[in-house]
Each structure stands twice: as structure tokens, then as C-alpha cells.
Design a protein around this motif. Structure first.
Motif, PDB file in Angstrom:
ATOM      1  N   UNK A   1       0.850  -1.171   0.000  1.00 14.96           N
ATOM      2  CA  UNK A   1       0.000   0.000   0.000  1.00 14.96           C
ATOM      3  C   UNK A   1       0.900   1.240   0.000  1.00 14.96           C
ATOM      4  N   UNK A   2       0.579   2.217  -0.855  1.00 16.77           N
ATOM      5  CA  UNK A   2       1.394   3.427  -0.946  1.00 16.77           C
ATOM      6  C   UNK A   2       1.189   4.320   0.272  1.00 16.77           C
ATOM      7  N   UNK A   3       2.123   5.244   0.478  1.00 16.24           N
ATOM      8  CA  UNK A   3       2.016   6.185   1.602  1.00 16.24           C
ATOM      9  C   UNK A   3       0.768   7.051   1.447  1.00 16.24           C
ATOM     10  N   UNK A   4       0.470   7.466   0.219  1.00 13.44           N
ATOM     11  CA  UNK A   4      -0.716   8.292  -0.028  1.00 13.44           C
ATOM     12  C   UNK A   4      -1.985   7.530   0.355  1.00 13.44           C
ATOM     13  N   UNK A   6      -2.225   5.021   2.443  1.00 11.37           N
ATOM     14  CA  UNK A   6      -2.208   4.833   3.893  1.00 11.37           C
ATOM     15  C   UNK A   6      -2.732   6.081   4.598  1.00 11.37           C
ATOM     16  N   UNK A   7      -2.275   7.258   4.151  1.00 21.02           N
ATOM     17  CA  UNK A   7      -2.762   8.517   4.725  1.00 21.02           C
ATOM     18  C   UNK A   7      -4.260   8.665   4.457  1.00 21.02           C
ATOM     19  N   UNK A   8      -4.688   8.392   3.224  1.00 18.15           N
ATOM     20  CA  UNK A   8      -6.116   8.494   2.889  1.00 18.15           C
ATOM     21  C   UNK A   8      -6.967   7.601   3.790  1.00 18.15           C
ATOM     22  N   UNK A   9      -6.548   6.368   3.935  1.00 18.53           N
ATOM     23  CA  UNK A   9      -7.320   5.408   4.727  1.00 18.53           C
ATOM     24  C   UNK A   9      -7.333   5.796   6.206  1.00 18.53           C
ATOM     25  N   UNK A  86     -13.400   7.901  -0.002  1.00 17.82           N
ATOM     26  CA  UNK A  86     -11.962   7.849   0.296  1.00 17.82           C
ATOM     27  C   UNK A  86     -11.628   6.526   0.978  1.00 17.82           C
ATOM     28  N   UNK A  87     -12.383   6.174   2.001  1.00 12.31           N
ATOM     29  CA  UNK A  87     -12.119   4.932   2.737  1.00 12.31           C
ATOM     30  C   UNK A  87     -12.296   3.722   1.820  1.00 12.31           C
ATOM     31  N   UNK A  88     -13.262   3.780   0.907  1.00 12.73           N
ATOM     32  CA  UNK A  88     -13.492   2.680  -0.031  1.00 12.73           C
ATOM     33  C   UNK A  88     -12.429   2.599  -1.124  1.00 12.73           C
ATOM     34  N   UNK A  89     -11.550   3.611  -1.233  1.00 12.10           N
ATOM     35  CA  UNK A  89     -10.476   3.592  -2.219  1.00 12.10           C
ATOM     36  C   UNK A  89     -10.864   4.147  -3.572  1.00 12.10           C
ATOM     37  N   UNK A  90     -12.038   4.745  -3.693  1.00  6.74           N
ATOM     38  CA  UNK A  90     -12.496   5.302  -4.966  1.00  6.74           C
ATOM     39  C   UNK A  90     -12.010   6.734  -5.171  1.00  6.74           C
ATOM     40  N   UNK A  91     -11.761   7.415  -4.060  1.00  6.25           N
ATOM     41  CA  UNK A  91     -11.286   8.791  -4.098  1.00  6.25           C
ATOM     42  C   UNK A  91     -10.105   8.910  -3.139  1.00  6.25           C
ATOM     43  N   UNK A  92      -9.427  10.041  -3.238  1.00  3.48           N
ATOM     44  CA  UNK A  92      -8.349  10.382  -2.333  1.00  3.48           C
ATOM     45  C   UNK A  92      -8.755  11.634  -1.570  1.00  3.48           C
ATOM     46  N   UNK A  93      -8.109  11.906  -0.468  1.00  5.45           N
ATOM     47  CA  UNK A  93      -8.396  13.166   0.226  1.00  5.45           C
ATOM     48  C   UNK A  93      -8.029  14.342  -0.669  1.00  5.45           C
ATOM     49  N   UNK A  94      -6.922  14.228  -1.402  1.00  4.07           N
ATOM     50  CA  UNK A  94      -6.443  15.292  -2.279  1.00  4.07           C
ATOM     51  C   UNK A  94      -6.276  14.743  -3.691  1.00  4.07           C
ATOM     52  N   UNK A  95      -6.752  15.507  -4.662  1.00  5.63           N
ATOM     53  CA  UNK A  95      -6.624  15.111  -6.056  1.00  5.63           C
ATOM     54  C   UNK A  95      -7.420  16.038  -6.941  1.00  5.63           C
ATOM     55  N   UNK A  96      -7.452  15.772  -8.231  1.00  6.94           N
ATOM     56  CA  UNK A  96      -8.277  16.595  -9.126  1.00  6.94           C
ATOM     57  C   UNK A  96      -9.755  16.354  -8.833  1.00  6.94           C
ATOM     58  N   UNK A  97     -10.594  17.320  -9.162  1.00  9.18           N
ATOM     59  CA  UNK A  97     -12.024  17.140  -8.891  1.00  9.18           C
ATOM     60  C   UNK A  97     -12.556  15.982  -9.724  1.00  9.18           C
ATOM     61  N   UNK A  98     -13.517  15.242  -9.155  1.00 10.07           N
ATOM     62  CA  UNK A  98     -14.097  14.120  -9.902  1.00 10.07           C
ATOM     63  C   UNK A  98     -14.958  14.630 -11.050  1.00 10.07           C
ATOM     64  N   UNK A  99     -14.802  14.033 -12.195  1.00  8.68           N
ATOM     65  CA  UNK A  99     -15.574  14.433 -13.376  1.00  8.68           C
ATOM     66  C   UNK A  99     -16.702  13.453 -13.631  1.00  8.68           C
ATOM     67  N   UNK A 100     -17.786  13.977 -14.175  1.00  5.18           N
ATOM     68  CA  UNK A 100     -18.870  13.108 -14.613  1.00  5.18           C
ATOM     69  C   UNK A 100     -18.320  12.197 -15.703  1.00  5.18           C
ATOM     70  N   UNK A 101     -18.798  10.986 -15.759  1.00  5.33           N
ATOM     71  CA  UNK A 101     -18.205  10.006 -16.664  1.00  5.33           C
ATOM     72  C   UNK A 101     -18.193  10.420 -18.130  1.00  5.33           C
ATOM     73  N   UNK A 102     -19.219  11.044 -18.706  1.00  8.51           N
ATOM     74  CA  UNK A 102     -19.101  11.420 -20.120  1.00  8.51           C
ATOM     75  C   UNK A 102     -17.964  12.413 -20.372  1.00  8.51           C
ATOM     76  N   UNK A 103     -17.736  13.347 -19.444  1.00 10.78           N
ATOM     77  CA  UNK A 103     -16.677  14.335 -19.615  1.00 10.78           C
ATOM     78  C   UNK A 103     -15.303  13.691 -19.539  1.00 10.78           C
TER      79      UNK A 103
END
Length: 181
Positions: A1-4, A6-9, A86-103
């Protein structure tokens, strides 16, 4: 597991526990003041273009911003359910904003799929929704190219004061969310 990760979780779990009373109160306020579920589920493109269901508090009813929704949006509290993502591993605490799937299938948006989308990021602490779309896009792409754990920690530290200051613009409804069954 990466440090990022681990911090997110770790931080995501601790925040969910610490903010549980606030999350419960917000959910109860949303449910008590307008019909419908307290959580809104929308389809988003995650790392590698995989679709996931992103959670936020529902802030509208029939396309109109509710009074509770206005309060939640003013201080970005409608985003707190994303800690589940974030806990489920789908997102991170920090990152680009999530985009709608068509975009996510077009243009420069594809580059941001190299990392998990974030609850907060450079554009959120650098001007939030007051920035033009092009600047938000540039900040997101800069993050994708330059991200490292130190930058994440700096962004997290700047997020709390930015959320406390709140949004400066009038809170309006801009789009109808895509529902996931």
C-alpha cells in the motif's frame, strides 16, 4: 500500500469517526426539511476511468436549493460523505475534482484519470468555485503532473481555513445530477 493510500485510509477513517455527529446531524436536517434521501449518489470517473458512485449530501429539492442545502454548500459540508469514497479507495483526500463520466472521455480530462479524484485539491484551496473553468483545469492537471505527499499535506492544511471562510459567490443550482441506480 502506498504512503498516499495509507494517509487516505487513516485520515479518512479518523475523520469519519470524529465527524460522525456532524454527519448524522446534517443527514437528519436534510431528511427533515425536504422529501427524499439525505445522500445524493452520482456517477463519476475515477482512477483509470473506472466509474464509481460518489456520495454527497442532497442540497436541492425539485431543482431548487433548500435552506439546509444553502448552509451545507456555503462551507462545503455537502462534500463530507465523500469520506466514504476515500475509505473505499475510490477517491483520495487530495486530487483533481471528480468528473462526470461522459466528460472523462474527452480532451485533457483523460490525463487526470491517472490519479484518484480528490475531496479537495489545488483549485479548491486556490480560489474554489470563483475560478474560471480553464484555471481549475490547469490546477488539476498541474496536480496530476506534480503530486507528492508533501503537497497533499499542504493542501489538506489549507482546506480547513478555506472551508471555514466559505463560498463567496451566490449559491445557485447549475446542473441536474446524474443518478446511479
Amino acid at each position: 500500500m502506498s504512503a498516499k493510500r495509507t494517509v487516505d485510509l487513516t485520515v479518512g477513517t479518523l475523520l469519519l469517526i470524529a465527524l460522525a455527529p456532524l454527519l448524522a446531524a446534517a443527514a437528519a436536517a436534510v431528511a427533515a426539511t425536504s422529501p427524499g434521501p439525505a445522500l445524493r449518489r452520482t456517477a463519476r470517473a475515477g482512477r483509470g476511468g473506472r466509474t464509481f458512485t460518489m456520495f454527497t449530501f442532497r442540497t436541492t429539492h425539485g431543482g431548487t436549493l433548500t435552506p439546509v442545502g444553502r448552509l451545507l454548500r456555503r462551507h462545503f459540508l455537502e462534500l463530507l460523505p465523500q469520506l466514504l469514497n476515500v475509505v473505499r479507495g475510490e477517491m483520495s483526500l487530495v486530487g483533481p475534482r471528480p468528473l462526470a463520466t461522459p466528460a472523462a472521455q474527452a480532451g485533457t480530462a483523460r490525463a487526470r484519470l491517472a490519479v484518484r479524484p480528490g475531496v479537495t485539491g489545488l483549485w479548491q484551496v486556490g480560489g474554489r468555485s470563483e475560478l474560471p473553468w480553464e484555471e481549475m483545469d490547469v490546477l488539476d492537471l498541474h496536480y496530476v503532473e506534480q503530486h507528492w505527499l508533501g503537497l497533499d499535506l499542504a493542501i489538506l492544511l489549507r482546506t480547513v481555513p478555506a472551508a471555514a471562510r466559505g463560498r463567496r459567490r451566490d449559491l445557485t443550482v447549475h446542473a441536474v445530477p446524474v443518478r446511479v441506480a
